[in-house]
Design an enzyme around this catalytic site. Structure first.
Site, PDB file in Angstrom:
ATOM      1  N   THR A  13      -6.346  63.202 -32.644  1.00  0.00           N
ATOM      2  CA  THR A  13      -6.383  64.663 -32.776  1.00  0.00           C
ATOM      3  C   THR A  13      -5.128  65.308 -32.190  1.00  0.00           C
ATOM      4  OG1 THR A  13      -7.732  64.826 -30.760  1.00  0.00           O
ATOM      5  CG2 THR A  13      -8.900  64.829 -32.885  1.00  0.00           C
ATOM      6  N   ASN A  14      -4.631  64.803 -31.069  1.00  0.00           N
ATOM      7  CA  ASN A  14      -3.394  65.360 -30.520  1.00  0.00           C
ATOM      8  C   ASN A  14      -2.201  65.039 -31.423  1.00  0.00           C
ATOM      9  OD1 ASN A  14      -3.705  66.898 -28.060  1.00  0.00           O
ATOM     10  ND2 ASN A  14      -4.526  65.031 -27.151  1.00  0.00           N
ATOM     11  N   ARG A  58      -0.498  43.396 -28.855  1.00  0.00           N
ATOM     12  CA  ARG A  58       0.147  43.074 -27.569  1.00  0.00           C
ATOM     13  C   ARG A  58       1.398  42.222 -27.754  1.00  0.00           C
ATOM     14  NH1 ARG A  58      -2.362  44.868 -23.169  1.00  0.00           N
ATOM     15  NH2 ARG A  58      -4.567  45.341 -23.328  1.00  0.00           N
ATOM     16  N   LEU A  85      -3.460  54.024 -24.645  1.00  0.00           N
ATOM     17  CA  LEU A  85      -4.194  53.491 -23.502  1.00  0.00           C
ATOM     18  C   LEU A  85      -3.540  52.312 -22.789  1.00  0.00           C
ATOM     19  CD1 LEU A  85      -7.840  53.752 -24.867  1.00  0.00           C
ATOM     20  CD2 LEU A  85      -6.495  55.435 -23.607  1.00  0.00           C
ATOM     21  N   ASN A 102       3.800  61.713 -21.419  1.00  0.00           N
ATOM     22  CA  ASN A 102       2.395  61.368 -21.578  1.00  0.00           C
ATOM     23  C   ASN A 102       1.559  62.598 -21.265  1.00  0.00           C
ATOM     24  OD1 ASN A 102       0.057  59.608 -21.849  1.00  0.00           O
ATOM     25  ND2 ASN A 102      -0.131  59.718 -19.621  1.00  0.00           N
ATOM     26  N   HIS A 104      -2.158  63.506 -19.739  1.00  0.00           N
ATOM     27  CA  HIS A 104      -3.288  62.920 -19.012  1.00  0.00           C
ATOM     28  C   HIS A 104      -4.381  63.983 -18.882  1.00  0.00           C
ATOM     29  CE1 HIS A 104      -5.255  60.086 -16.365  1.00  0.00           C
ATOM     30  NE2 HIS A 104      -5.521  61.085 -15.548  1.00  0.00           N
TER      31      HIS A 104
END
Length: 188
Positions: A13-14, A58, A85, A102, A104
């Protein structure tokens, strides 16, 4: 035109809000969205918005030069972690100093660090009886949630709030402030 790369792990959404904000402004564009989660909702949002994506597991993110090489090729003006994350790779931080931010979902330095994301943050804020919470936009360094704070916005935590209600308040702050802070960083 200024270029933004977004890293996201969840619904996106961001990422969507940032993308549409700058599509409307016409002064910057999201050129790539990278996710570590092949099932992330951000992938369908990006497709709908016409933004290229990359899924980086990863191995790709931490043990190869693929992402770093791509980012060096694209030369973003800003890299935005919007619900990403994983701990951010040091080689990318070193290659793009003071160009990675970032968001938070709490007022750092409280409720930051490994494992403090999403509902875990909101539950901790409520469990500790905090009267306010908010968002923190900060530069990314090699430690979780310890980079220099750029901006904070607050909201009241009411006694009737649960984690879901607090999350709604926090999302509202994110959607309102994150694109504006990005714009101020891109166009000081």
């Amino acid at each position: 035109m200024k270029k933004i790369i977004i890293f996201a792990s969840g619904s996106g959404t961001n990422a969507e809000r940032i993308t549409t904000y700058f599509q409307e402004k016409g002064n910057a564009e999201v050129t790539l969205i990278i996710t570590n989660n092949p099932q992330a909702g951000v992938l369908s949002r990006a497709k709908h918005l016409g933004v290229p994506t990359l899924v980086a597991d990863r191995n790709v993110l931490y043990h190869s030069e693929i992402v770093l090489s791509l980012m060096k090729q694209l030369q973003p003006d800003l890299i935005v972690l919007a619900g990403f994350l994983w701990k951010f790779p040091t080689p990318i931080i070193e290659a793009f100093p003071n160009r990675i931010i970032n968001i938070h979902p709490a007022l750092l330095p409280k409720y930051g660090g490994k494992g403090m994301y999403g509902h875990f943050v909101h539950e901790a804020v409520i469990a500790h009886g905090e009267s306010e919470s908010g968002i923190t936009i900060h530069y990314v360094n090699e430690h979780y949630d310890q980079g220099t704070i750029i901006y904070q916005a607050k909201t009241e935590v009411e006694r009737s709030d649960n984690a879901e209600r607090l999350a709604e308040k926090i999302h509202s702050l994110e959607y309102r402030h994150l694109p504006e802070v990005i714009e101020r960083l891109l166009f000081p």
